[in-house]
Design an enzyme around this catalytic site. Structure first.
Site, PDB file in Angstrom:
ATOM      1  N   GLU A 112       6.770  49.105  27.399  1.00 37.73           N
ATOM      2  CA  GLU A 112       8.055  48.720  26.828  1.00 37.73           C
ATOM      3  C   GLU A 112       9.015  49.885  27.034  1.00 37.73           C
ATOM      4  OE1 GLU A 112       9.076  47.833  22.553  1.00 37.73           O
ATOM      5  OE2 GLU A 112       7.304  46.588  22.831  1.00 37.73           O
TER       6      GLU A 112
ATOM      7  N   ASP B 133      16.534  51.454  14.280  1.00 32.85           N
ATOM      8  CA  ASP B 133      15.541  52.475  14.612  1.00 32.85           C
ATOM      9  C   ASP B 133      15.581  53.658  13.658  1.00 32.85           C
ATOM     10  OD1 ASP B 133      14.036  51.671  17.033  1.00 32.85           O
ATOM     11  OD2 ASP B 133      16.052  51.432  17.845  1.00 32.85           O
TER      12      ASP B 133
ATOM     13  N   TYR C 187       6.635  39.120  18.964  1.00 35.89           N
ATOM     14  CA  TYR C 187       6.528  40.488  18.456  1.00 35.89           C
ATOM     15  C   TYR C 187       6.662  40.419  16.933  1.00 35.89           C
ATOM     16  CZ  TYR C 187       7.561  45.575  18.271  1.00 35.89           C
ATOM     17  OH  TYR C 187       7.557  46.928  18.014  1.00 35.89           O
TER      18      TYR C 187
END
Lengths: 276, 406
Positions: free
Chosen positions: A50, A61, A176
């Site tokens: 990835e 993040d 995911y």
């Protein structure tokens, strides 16, 4: 399932094990070192790579990947440059699936159609767009489809049964599962929660389920690998890259390969004690 | 197809104003913003919510704010008659309290027990800390470390009000980074936390919700002007950073034959690149949950904004403004740091009012536009904040020393 992602998950099933998905920020810590780091992931035993698209404002993040983004941007990495790296990676590793992950704005700046075409030409297999929920995917999804790139969707602890079908609509490649509500690299989910989530998702889709967020160590990776089809590790690798770069390590790719090998070994053998 | 007969109908169900707006958030947040939307829709049709909102605006925030004819300013500029909507007289010194009252009532209605917010100049942070104190909810404010330096008095105010102020040291350490950090907090604390966004931007329903809570500005001003002058203004002017005070003033006038002008921060000048004029010099893109005009480079990386006003120092703009610009209903102009400083002093010496640096930008445009308009014309400007918080910034810009410590 077709393509490299499909073939990889088929192989993993045959081998009776989960896969290891490794994340690095594209171009981190420098465009010169980045290709060797991608090779190191494969050498260490990653099944799927990835590659993060650097963005100035990675709002989902945590500190590790924020720092990785800034290192890459500081070194002048653009999406165009990243796609060149992707194409070179594809030439060196014809069978390893490569998935791009990032935020929408750099893609829109390139143009949704242009991005999809260039990514496909570079041998990219899938894309994960953190800030593009199903409700907002109309601009990009048709282009990804036309180019044969999987749109990999995210399911989270807040994705309830009512919403899950919406998330699965148009999803392909794999699903995911974001194991914890939070940013990347922060807390870790309890084993029972992961098991329950994977079970819930498997009941709703035939797509392989990868689990990420908060998986940092071989032990944690092994625990997730007992339940999921794949384990995603990102921040721990990005942290390692940052730290090794800061102390000007002689063999940064070698350190990455060694760390990934530890994760890969744990993932490979996770199911052995309970295997039929 | 029906011809569009109102500019006030947006957004659509998905939160879009034309191609702008929307809900570009992480999947973890989607159920939360859908929940906020549901709760807000219910609240809108609940007379008790409306009554409660009106009660706190009147008795706590001090509304309605006066509409003031700026006689000496008008005489000095020698053109249109200038009326100031005195939102700087609100409790906490700016229009921000209107929205905070509305949102905390919504948070309570939803049973949320913790409040977070981002702040640039600190006015929204102070207003949020204020309502959180009033309703007894713990409150965390994210503020860029650089903004904390330039707005030290507001940081102290927030602390006095019991809020925790968390410095944000990532990126440019200003408003956009504070918003990133607030979103990271929200995505981590999904169960108990309500995010009070300070401007008419972010994911749907925030741009609509903030606009609705701020529309009290324009509704009051419109009624006050009609009562006093028997007519509508010829032009309305407001500063735009994220755009909440401007949309609050403009929205009730959108379907009227009134010229609407939003004033962006040109910083050191548009040509220098050091500015915050996303509508004048930006391109459409996606940031902080919405599609809008953004300051960005060719690769879609967000550029740091610059303005002497911390409240305008943001590289984006609310999506409804982006749409109003795209369809040509509102005109957007820009004003430099220097022009804003001149306007700051002009209002201080002609009317005895220290404006915040944000509305000083609007005033600088007024000073440009009014002389070219007839004396029978009416120009309405939103004086959305007071300048006490900015005296250190102004002193520094003017080369004055304030006290021994600075």
């Amino acid at each position: 399932m077709t393509g490299r992602l499909g073939a990889t998950f088929q192989r993993l099933r045959q081998e009776g094990r989960a896969g290891l998905v490794t994340f690095v920020c594209g171009g981190d810590p420098s465009p010169d070192l980045a290709p060797a780091i991608l090779d190191a992931l494969v050498e260490g035993g990653a099944d799927i790579v990835e590659l993060g698209i650097p963005f100035t404002d990675p709002m989902a993040d945590g500190p590790a990947i924020q720092a990785g983004n800034l290192r890459a941007l500081g070194a002048g990495v653009s999406l165009a440059r990243l796609l060149e790296d992707a194409a070179a990676f594809r030439a060196r590793h014809p069978d390893v699936p490569l998935v791009l992950m990032g935020y929408l704005n750099p893609l829109l700046a390139m143009g949704a159609g242009a991005f999809a075409a260039r990514a496909a030409a570079a041998g990219v297999d899938g894309a994960i767009l953190v800030d593009m929920p199903p409700e907002e995917s109309a601009e990009l999804l048709p282009h990804l489809r036309a180019a044969g790139i999987h749109l990999i969707r995210l399911a989270t602890p807040t994705t309830d049964a009512a919403r899950l079908p919406r998330v699965l609509e148009g999803a392909s490649g794999f699903l995911y599962h974001v194991a914890v509500a939070g940013v990347t690299g922060a807390n870790s989910a309890a084993d029972a929660e992961i098991a329950a989530a994977v079970q819930r998702l498997r009941a709703a889709t035939d797509l392989p389920v990868a689990v990420g967020f908060g998986v940092r160590t071989p032990e944690q990776a092994a625990a997730v690998a007992r339940h999921a089809d794949a384990v995603v590790v990102g921040s721990a690798i990005v942290d390692l890259v940052g730290a090794a770069h800061a102390r000007q390590a002689n063999d940064l790719p070698g350190e990455v390969a060694q760390f990934v090998a530890g994760l890969a070994g744990a993932v490979r053998h996770a199911r052995v004690p309970v295997a039929a | 197809m029906d011809k569009v007969n109102t500019y006030r109908g947006g957004p659509d169900e998905g939160g879009h104003f034309g191609i702008f707006g929307g809900r570009f958030v992480a999947e973890t947040l989607m159920p939360l913003i859908l929940e906020v939307e549901r709760a807000y829709t219910e609240a809108q049709s609940d007379a008790r919510f409306e009554a409660e909102f009106a009660y706190y605006l009147k008795h706590y925030a001090g509304r309605p704010s006066p509409l003031y004819f700026a006689e000496r300013l008008t005489a000095g500029l020698g053109g249109a008659r200038i009326f100031l909507k005195r939102d700087e007289l609100n409790h906490t010194g700016a229009h921000k309290i209107n929205n905070c009252v509305g949102q905390i009532l919504l948070a309570r209605r939803m049973g949320k027990t913790r409040i977070i917010a981002e702040t640039g100049a600190g006015q929204h942070g102070v207003a949020t800390a204020t309502v959180a104190a009033r309703f007894g909810l713990p409150c965390t404010i994210y503020m860029g470390a650089r903004d904390m330096e330039r707005q030290a008095p507001n940081v102290f105010r927030m602390k006095l009000l019991g809020a925790e102020v968390r410095p944000v040291t990532s990126g440019s350490q200003t408003l956009k980074d504070a918003m990133n950090e607030a979103l990271r907090d929200w995505v981590t604390n999904v169960a108990d936390t309500f995010y009070i966004i300070g401007t008419a931007a972010g994911p749907h329903p925030y741009p609509a919700l903030v606009r609705d809570f701020q529309s009290v500005i324009g509704e009051e001003a419109r009624a006050q002007l009609l009562a006093r002058e028997g007519r509508l203004p010829d032009m309305c002017v407001a500063a735009v950073g994220g755009g909440s005070n401007a949309i609050g003033l403009f929205h009730p006038f959108l379907d009227d034959p009134v010229e609407l002008v939003g004033v962006e921060a040109a910083g050191h000048g548009i040509e220098t690149g050091a500015h915050a004029a996303s509508l004048t010099a930006g391109r459409p893109g996606v940031l902080h949950g919405n599609k809008t005009f953004l300051l960005q480079d060719e690769d879609g990386q967000i550029r740091d904004a610059h303005s002497i006003s911390a409240g305008l120092d943001y590289p984006g703009i609310g999506p409804e403004h982006a749409w109003l610009k795209a369809i040509g209903r509102v005109r957007y102009e820009s004003v430099t740091d220097r022009e804003a400083l001149d306007a700051f002093r002009l209002l201080a010496t002609t009317e005895g009012i220290l404006p915040a640096l944000e509305p000083a930008h609007a005033l600088a445009f007024v000073a440009r536009a009014a002389p070219a308009m007839g004396r029978d014309h009416i120009l309405l400007m939103n004086l959305c904040g007071r300048g006490d918080k900015d005296i250190f910034t102004v002193a520094e810009a003017l080369g004055e020393q304030l006290g021994a410590g600075r």
